[in-house]
Design a protein around this motif. Structure first.
Motif, PDB file in Angstrom:
ATOM      1  N   GLU A  97       0.810  -1.219   0.000  1.00  0.00           N
ATOM      2  CA  GLU A  97       0.000   0.000   0.000  1.00  0.00           C
ATOM      3  C   GLU A  97       0.849   1.277   0.000  1.00  0.00           C
ATOM      4  O   GLU A  97       0.467   2.283  -0.612  1.00  0.00           O
ATOM      5  N   HIS A 122     -16.606  -3.944   5.345  1.00  0.00           N
ATOM      6  CA  HIS A 122     -15.406  -4.680   4.939  1.00  0.00           C
ATOM      7  C   HIS A 122     -15.278  -4.763   3.425  1.00  0.00           C
ATOM      8  O   HIS A 122     -14.690  -5.687   2.890  1.00  0.00           O
ATOM      9  N   ALA A 125     -10.254  -4.205   1.605  1.00  0.00           N
ATOM     10  CA  ALA A 125      -9.228  -4.872   2.397  1.00  0.00           C
ATOM     11  C   ALA A 125      -8.321  -3.791   2.990  1.00  0.00           C
ATOM     12  O   ALA A 125      -8.249  -2.671   2.454  1.00  0.00           O
ATOM     13  N   PRO A 126      -7.636  -4.068   4.078  1.00  0.00           N
ATOM     14  CA  PRO A 126      -6.802  -3.036   4.717  1.00  0.00           C
ATOM     15  C   PRO A 126      -5.823  -2.313   3.789  1.00  0.00           C
ATOM     16  O   PRO A 126      -5.709  -1.088   3.874  1.00  0.00           O
ATOM     17  N   ARG A 129      -7.882   0.173   1.772  1.00  0.00           N
ATOM     18  CA  ARG A 129      -8.361   1.247   2.654  1.00  0.00           C
ATOM     19  C   ARG A 129      -7.243   2.260   2.894  1.00  0.00           C
ATOM     20  O   ARG A 129      -7.452   3.466   2.855  1.00  0.00           O
ATOM     21  N   PHE A 130      -6.035   1.788   3.134  1.00  0.00           N
ATOM     22  CA  PHE A 130      -4.892   2.674   3.347  1.00  0.00           C
ATOM     23  C   PHE A 130      -4.666   3.547   2.120  1.00  0.00           C
ATOM     24  O   PHE A 130      -4.469   4.764   2.234  1.00  0.00           O
TER      25      PHE A 130
END
Length: 146
Positions: A97, A122, A125-126, A129-130
């Motif tokens: 990311e 959700h 995914a992380p 999102r970042f």
């Protein structure tokens, strides 16, 4: 206008389709970005080493490198517009990311796909999102079709 398209396995088609719509008929430079996941590459290397035993030499290129090239070629074909490719990999403790956010520095817009469970909190995914939270440019976020 510089359009950066973040290609991720499983959702890249939707991002390419959205980029085509965005760039068509405009003076746009389209860059197709793929960032190799170091954890996946490490798994390939470990598997190769395990299969070859202690004395064997690991192959110099992983199947991941070939798959990345195939993905970029398929994306160029699907886009159907002049474009360039940018293949990157995290270094050291860098994460995918942060590499994507860094690639956005010269972009006017980033096109990427949702990659989580849909719908709901959700849906990203992380890592995605970042990127959405930290990209220094506009972000077009699309649902993966399918």
């Amino acid at each position: 206008m510089r359009v950066l398209v973040w290609l991720t396995e499983g959702t890249w088609e939707a991002a390419v389709d959205a980029a085509r719509e965005l760039a068509s008929g405009r003076d746009a430079e389209v860059v197709l970005l793929h960032v190799d996941d170091v954890a996946t590459a490490d798994a390939w290397s470990a598997a190769s080493a395990g299969l070859l035993g202690r004395g064997g030499a690991a192959p110099s290129a992983t199947p991941l490198a070939g798959a990345t090239r195939q993905l970029l070629e398929a994306a160029e074909l699907r886009l159907g517009l002049p474009s360039s490719t940018d293949e990157r990999a995290p270094h050291g403790h860098e994460r995918v990311e942060t590499v994507v956010v860094d690639a956005c520095r010269d972009a006017d817009v980033l096109v990427c796909s949702r990659d989580g469970d849909r719908p709901g909190p959700h849906s990203l995914a992380p890592p995605t999102r970042f990127v959405v939270d930290h990209a220094p440019c506009d972000v077009v976020l699309v649902w993966a079709r399918g």
